[in-house]
Write an enzyme that holds these catalytic residues in place. Structure first.
Site, PDB file in Angstrom:
ATOM      1  N   ARG A  52      52.030  18.581   0.359  1.00  0.00           N
ATOM      2  CA  ARG A  52      52.837  18.732  -0.886  1.00  0.00           C
ATOM      3  C   ARG A  52      53.865  17.807  -1.180  1.00  0.00           C
ATOM      4  O   ARG A  52      54.528  17.519  -2.203  1.00  0.00           O
ATOM      5  CB  ARG A  52      53.149  20.088  -0.976  1.00  0.00           C
ATOM      6  N   TYR A 103      51.661  16.013 -28.157  1.00  0.00           N
ATOM      7  CA  TYR A 103      50.356  16.828 -27.451  1.00  0.00           C
ATOM      8  C   TYR A 103      50.347  18.287 -27.558  1.00  0.00           C
ATOM      9  O   TYR A 103      51.369  18.920 -26.950  1.00  0.00           O
ATOM     10  CB  TYR A 103      50.176  16.098 -26.108  1.00  0.00           C
ATOM     11  N   ASP A 178      56.650  10.387 -22.919  1.00  0.00           N
ATOM     12  CA  ASP A 178      55.408  10.347 -22.514  1.00  0.00           C
ATOM     13  C   ASP A 178      54.700   9.088 -22.922  1.00  0.00           C
ATOM     14  O   ASP A 178      54.578   9.034 -23.995  1.00  0.00           O
ATOM     15  CB  ASP A 178      54.674  11.590 -23.343  1.00  0.00           C
ATOM     16  N   LYS A 203      44.107   9.828 -18.183  1.00  0.00           N
ATOM     17  CA  LYS A 203      43.885   8.871 -19.430  1.00  0.00           C
ATOM     18  C   LYS A 203      43.543   7.433 -19.087  1.00  0.00           C
ATOM     19  O   LYS A 203      42.980   7.188 -18.142  1.00  0.00           O
ATOM     20  CB  LYS A 203      44.736   9.485 -20.544  1.00  0.00           C
TER      21      LYS A 203
HETATM   22  C1  LIG Z   1      49.638  12.595 -24.666  1.00  0.00           C
HETATM   23  C2  LIG Z   1      49.179  13.456 -23.752  1.00  0.00           C
HETATM   24  N1  LIG Z   1      50.243  14.061 -22.837  1.00  0.00           N
HETATM   25  C3  LIG Z   1      50.091  14.806 -21.891  1.00  0.00           C
HETATM   26  C4  LIG Z   1      48.582  15.148 -21.681  1.00  0.00           C
HETATM   27  C5  LIG Z   1      48.271  16.183 -20.793  1.00  0.00           C
HETATM   28  O1  LIG Z   1      47.625  15.818 -19.764  1.00  0.00           O
HETATM   29  P1  LIG Z   1      46.396  16.437 -18.917  1.00  0.00           P
HETATM   30  O2  LIG Z   1      45.346  16.816 -19.822  1.00  0.00           O
HETATM   31  O3  LIG Z   1      46.327  15.446 -17.803  1.00  0.00           O
HETATM   32  O4  LIG Z   1      47.106  17.822 -18.317  1.00  0.00           O
HETATM   33  C6  LIG Z   1      47.677  14.897 -22.689  1.00  0.00           C
HETATM   34  C7  LIG Z   1      46.257  15.332 -22.487  1.00  0.00           C
HETATM   35  O5  LIG Z   1      45.376  15.237 -23.508  1.00  0.00           O
HETATM   36  C8  LIG Z   1      48.102  13.954 -23.616  1.00  0.00           C
HETATM   37  O6  LIG Z   1      47.144  13.387 -24.599  1.00  0.00           O
END
Ligand SMILES: Cc1ncc(COP(=O)(O)O)c(C=O)c1O
Length: 393
Positions: A52, A103, A178, A203
């Site tokens: 961890r 998101y 983000d 992604k």
């Molecule tokens: C811009 C953005 N931030 C965070 C996330 C969350 O990521 P995860 O699906 O890997 O948990 C996503 C998921 O689609 C996203 O598009």
């Protein structure tokens, strides 16, 4: 495109960092790739001891993402796990500023925290710097954290990172960005004054739609220690195998982004001239609001775009169901072109137009992608009944 200097390893250029960072030390007949270390525990006597906290394969991935973003990276088992590690650090009851479009998972979780009284959530139009400043300043009750995406998901709005960082710092708030849509190849928020970068590494970073992964990067050592503490105590640790795959994906990040972005520019221009399209949201198009800020803070407009079909939800649904080469699916940043009507998700923000389709442009031949989208836009017929998805992705 020079590599930031305060990562664990520093490289002059980011495309080189993507290929070279996080490799094992050179030893005769040693491997050139990091081994997949399938060990949750380590021999006593070192500073870590348990997975961890640390594992050699995770560490290699963290070195690479850290070198690209310019800070210390900690990886998590998903983007949401990474985001929640930060949300856990929000001081009790204090104001948090976030974009009115984020998101869905992040937006839902922030609202939950607000409803629980954990934070006071202030949603703001991040394209309006006067409104952003007012929300951070908060009439004598300044924000403790500011959480932005730029471009926003799925509206592709642009927030001025440097201006927001200046205001956040003035009021003693942390700024988290983000950076999932742009990847460090196109945008490096820490260089622009942000305290923290978050990724859904699921992604673009990993890039092959075959794993879930999250990452947090900061150049603030005290914050970095708090973040690793969150992973140790909350326990959202990725597997060594997924970490290896993510690092393997990063090796081709620069050329994938170059190709996907030039495809996206081509598709956006074609969409803008199509009679069945009402609007295109892409920072690479001249008419985009804040295109000048996008140009200043990013090295390109990226591979994500959204467009509104000239019609209602059913018309947009028919386009999505009519593609043959492109995949109708959620998520983004993979080598394959994906698209979806965002409002098919019941928890998507109701301010997102019903006819809006988000496209993650892949690295296929641009003419093939366009030929498929064009035939789907011109398709006629009935939409098939599909089961409505339950959750909000
Ligand atoms: C811009 C953005 N931030 C965070 C996330 C969350 O990521 P995860 O699906 O890997 O948990 C996503 C998921 O689609 C996203 O598009």
């Amino acid at each position: 495109m020079s590599a930031p200097k305060n990562g664990h390893e520093s490289f002059k250029n980011l495309d080189t960092a993507a290929v070279q960072a996080g490799r094992p030390p050179v030893t005769p007949d040693g491997p050139i790739n990091p081994p997949i270390v399938l060990s949750s525990t380590m021999h006593a006597g070192g500073p870590y001891g348990y997975m961890r906290d640390w594992n050699a394969t995770l560490d290699s991935l963290e070195q690479a993402i850290g070198a690209l973003e310019g800070g210390r990276c900690t990886v998590f088992s998903s983007g949401m796990a990474a985001a929640n590690a930060i949300f856990d650090l929000f001081p009790q009851g204090k104001p948090v500023v976030a974009s009115q479009y984020s998101y869905t998972g992040v937006a839902m979780r922030l609202k939950e925290l607000h409803d629980l009284g954990r934070i006071e959530l202030r949603l703001v139009d991040v394209t309006d710097d006067v409104a952003v400043k007012a929300a951070i300043a908060g009439d004598g009750n300044p924000a403790s954290w500011v959480w932005i995406e730029t471009p926003t998901n799925p509206m592709m709005e642009i927030c001025d990172i440097e201006a927001t960082a200046t205001v956040a710092r003035h009021y003693g708030a942390y700024l988290a960005v983000d950076n999932t849509f742009m990847t460090p190849i196109r945008q490096r928020p820490l260089e622009l004054g942000a305290h923290l970068v978050m990724h859904s590494a699921t992604k673009g970073l990993a890039g092959h739609s075959d794993l879930l992964m999250g990452a947090l990067v900061t150049a603030d050592e005290e914050l970095a220690q708090k973040i690793i503490g969150r992973r140790v105590l909350l326990g959202a640790v990725p597997s060594a195998f997924d970490s290896y795959l993510a690092l393997r994906g990063i090796r081709t990040l620069a050329i994938r982004v170059d190709r996907a972005e030039s495809n996206a520019q081509f598709i956006a221009e074609k969409l803008a001239g199509h009679s069945k399209v009402r609007a295109v949201h892409y920072p690479g198009l001249g008419g985009h609001k804040n295109a000048d800020i996008a140009k200043r803070q990013s090295d390109g407009p990226g591979f994500m775009l959204a467009f509104e079909v000239d019609g209602d939800a059913e018309a947009a649904e028919l386009v999505c169901q009519s593609v043959e080469l492109i995949t109708y699916a959620t998520s983004l940043g993979g080598v394959e072109t994906l698209m979806e009507r965002r409002r098919r998700w019941p928890k998507e923000n109701s301010a997102v137009p019903e006819n809006l389709i988000r496209v993650s442009v892949g690295i296929e031949n641009a003419n093939d992608i366009w030929a498929d989208l064009d035939q789907a836009l011109n398709a006629t017929g009935e939409i098939a009944n599909q089961t409505q998805p339950k959750m909000g992705y």
